[in-house]
Design an enzyme around this catalytic site. Structure first.
Site, short mmCIF file in Angstrom:
data_model
loop_
_atom_site.label_atom_id
_atom_site.label_comp_id
_atom_site.label_asym_id
_atom_site.label_seq_id
_atom_site.Cartn_x
_atom_site.Cartn_y
_atom_site.Cartn_z
N TYR A 144 27.58 20.57 69.05
CA TYR A 144 27.23 19.42 69.88
C TYR A 144 25.72 19.46 70.05
O TYR A 144 25.17 20.55 70.23
CB TYR A 144 27.89 19.50 71.26
CG TYR A 144 29.40 19.41 71.24
CD1 TYR A 144 30.04 18.19 71.02
CD2 TYR A 144 30.19 20.53 71.43
CE1 TYR A 144 31.42 18.10 71.00
CE2 TYR A 144 31.58 20.45 71.41
CZ TYR A 144 32.19 19.24 71.20
OH TYR A 144 33.56 19.14 71.18
N LYS A 246 31.02 14.27 62.35
CA LYS A 246 32.46 14.23 62.64
C LYS A 246 32.73 13.34 63.86
O LYS A 246 32.11 13.53 64.91
CB LYS A 246 32.96 15.65 62.94
CG LYS A 246 34.39 15.74 63.44
CD LYS A 246 34.83 17.18 63.58
CE LYS A 246 36.24 17.32 64.10
NZ LYS A 246 36.36 17.09 65.55
N HIS A 270 39.04 12.88 67.19
CA HIS A 270 39.19 14.09 67.98
C HIS A 270 40.68 14.36 68.26
O HIS A 270 41.05 14.86 69.32
CB HIS A 270 38.42 13.96 69.30
CG HIS A 270 37.70 15.20 69.74
ND1 HIS A 270 36.35 15.38 69.61
CD2 HIS A 270 38.16 16.36 70.33
CE1 HIS A 270 36.00 16.57 70.10
NE2 HIS A 270 37.09 17.17 70.54
#
Ligand code: FNR
Length: 373
Positions: A144, A246, A270
Site C-alpha cells: 500500500y 491490483k 479485493h
C-alpha cells in the site's frame, strides 16, 4: 482469542479425501473459531460482490471442441517473464498465522513446490525477509502507498533487497470496506498475531486497541485516501521493480494504469471485501482487456474456485488468475500440505477441463471457448 479450535493439521487422508477446494473450506470452517473463519470468508456489507464474483463464473459456459488431440495438455506460462507451471498464482492475504502457525512460510513453501508465484501481503504475520528465506518459488510483494511514504519506500527497498520480483500495488483500498461479520463478532486480532513487516519499527506499528476496531486502527495508518495516479510515478522513481496494479475494475482505470507505467494489472475487487455492489471481476474483465489492448499483462482474481473458472478467465483475456481464500482454506486445513492440495486440485481440474473442452494449450483458449448463458 484463540484462532483454531485444535492445533493439529488435517491428516493426509483427510486432505486426500477432498475433491475440490470447497471441501478444504469445510475442514477450515470446522477447525477455525467462528470469528477467524468469518474474517477470512466474509465480504463487505450484504456480500453482493463476494457472491457476485462466483455468480459471474456461473453465467459463463464453455463451448467445447471435439476430436482435438488432447493427449498432452500444456498449462505452463509466464507472469512478467517469470515461468510458472500453471496460470494460477497465490493472491496476497493478510494475517495467515490466524489460519496456521506456519502462516506465510507454509504458503511460500507450497507455492514453490507447486511451481507458482506467491504475492506476500504487507500485512503478513512473518516478515517479508522471513518469507523470502524459505521460499522456493518466485515472490511478489503487495504494497500500500501509505500516508507516510517513507514507510512504503522502505518496504519497497526491503522487498527489492530480499529478491522479490515485482511490487503489487493495491489500489482498491482508500479506506477499509465495512465487513459486517467482523462487527458482529467484535473481531480483534488474537494475541500474538502481529504485522511482522512493521516489527522493529515501533513508530509505524499500528496500535491494536481492544475491542472491535483493530482494523480501523491499521487502516488509518496504512491506507491513504488522498492517493491518486501520480503515486505510481512516485513508486516507479523509488524502485527498479515492475509495478503490478491490483484492484482495477474499469477500463478507464486500466488505461490510466498503463499510462502511469504499470507493468501489469489485476482485475480485482479485493474478493468482495471493499466496495459492496462492485462489479464482479469476470464481468469487468473484457472491458479491461480491451482498454489495455495487449500493452501489459492482465490477471484476474475473485471467486476462482474451479479449473473451469480458470478457462473462463483466460478465454475472456486474462493471462493468469490469483486465488485468495482457496489458499487460506488449504492453510487452515493442513498447513503447507493443505495449500499444496488446494493448488494441485486447481491444477488437476484445469487440465481435466482443458482435456474435455478440446483445448490442449492455453493459447488454444480464446473468446470462442465461452458463451454467456
Ligand atoms: C485479502 N486480500 C488482500 N489484498 C491485498 O492486496 N492485501 C491484503 O493484505 C489482502 N488481505 C486479504 C485477506 C483475506 C482474508 C482475503 C480473503 C483477501 C484480497 C486478495 O488479495 C484477493 O484479491 C482476493 O482474496 C481474491 O478473491 P478470492 O480468491 O478470495 O475469492
Amino acid at each position: 482469542m484463540a484462532t483454531r479450535k485444535t492445533k493439529r493439521s488435517a491428516t493426509p487422508a483427510a486432505l486426500a479425501a477432498c475433491a475440490c477446494v470447497q471441501d478444504l473450506e469445510a475442514i477450515a470452517k470446522r477447525r477455525l473459531t467462528k470469528a477467524v473463519y468469518d474474517y477470512f470468508a466474509g465480504g463487505a456489507e450484504d456480500e453482493r460482490t463476494l457472491i457476485g464474483n462466483r455468480e459471474a463464473f456461473h453465467k459463463v459456459f464453455i463451448r467445447p471442441r471435439a476430436l482435438v488431440d488432447v493427449s498432452r495438455i500444456d498449462i505452463a506460462t509466464t507472469a512478467l517473464g517469470t515461468p510458472i507451471t500453471m496460470p494460477v498464482m497465490v493472491a496476497p492475504t493478510a494475517y495467515q498465522r490466524m489460519a496456521h502457525r506456519d502462516g506465510e512460510l507454509a504458503t511460500a513453501r507450497a507455492a514453490g513446490e507447486a511451481g507458482t508465484l506467491m504475492v506476500a501481503s504487507t500485512i503478513a504475520t512473518y516478515s517479508l525477509e522471513e518469507i523470502a528465506k524459505v521460499a522456493t518459488g518466485p515472490l511478489w510483494f503487495q504494497l500500500y502507498v501509505q500516508p507516510d511514504r517513507s514507510i512504503s519506500r522502505d518496504l519497497a527497498r526491503r522487498a527489492e533487497a530480499a529478491g522479490y520480483r515485482a511490487l503489487c500495488l493495491t489500489v482498491d483500498t482508500p479506506q477499509l470496506g465495512q465487513r459486517e461479520r467482523d462487527v458482529h463478532n467484535q473481531f480483534a486480532l488474537p494475541p500474538g498475531i502481529r504485522m511482522m513487516n512493521f516489527e522493529g519499527n515501533r513508530s509505524v506499528m499500528p496500535r491494536t486497541p481492544a475491542g472491535g476496531s483493530a482494523f480501523a486502527a491499521y487502516a488509518s495508518s496504512l491506507l491513504d485516501p488522498t492517493l491518486t495516479w501520480d503515486a505510481i510515478a512516485w513508486l516507479r522513481s523509488e524502485t527498479k521493480l515492475p509495478i503490478v496494479v491490483k484492484g482495477i475494475i474499469s477500463g478507464e482505470d486500466a488505461a490510466l494504469a498503463v499510462q502511469a507505467g504499470a507493468a501489469a494489472v489485476v482485475v480485482s475487487n479485493h474478493g468482495g471485501r471493499q466496495l459492496d455492489a462492485c462489479e464482479p471481476t469476470l464481468a469487468a474483465l473484457p472491458n479491461v482487456v480491451e482498454a489495455v489492448a495487449g500493452r501489459v499483462e492482465v490477471y484476474l482474481d475473485g471467486g476462482v474456485r474451479r479449473g473451469t473458472d480458470i478457462i473462463k478467465a483466460i478465454a475472456l483475456g486474462a493471462r493468469a488468475v490469483l486465488v485468495g481464500r482457496p489458499v487460506v482454506w488449504g492453510l487452515a486445513a493442513g498447513g503447507k500440505a493443505g495449500v499444496q492440495r488446494a493448488l494441485e486440485m486447481l491444477r488437476a481440474e484445469l487440465v481435466l477441463a482443458m482435456t474435455l473442452a478440446g483445448c490442449p494449450s492455453l493459447r488454444s483458449i480464446g473468446p470462442g471457448t465461452v458463451v454467456r448463458a
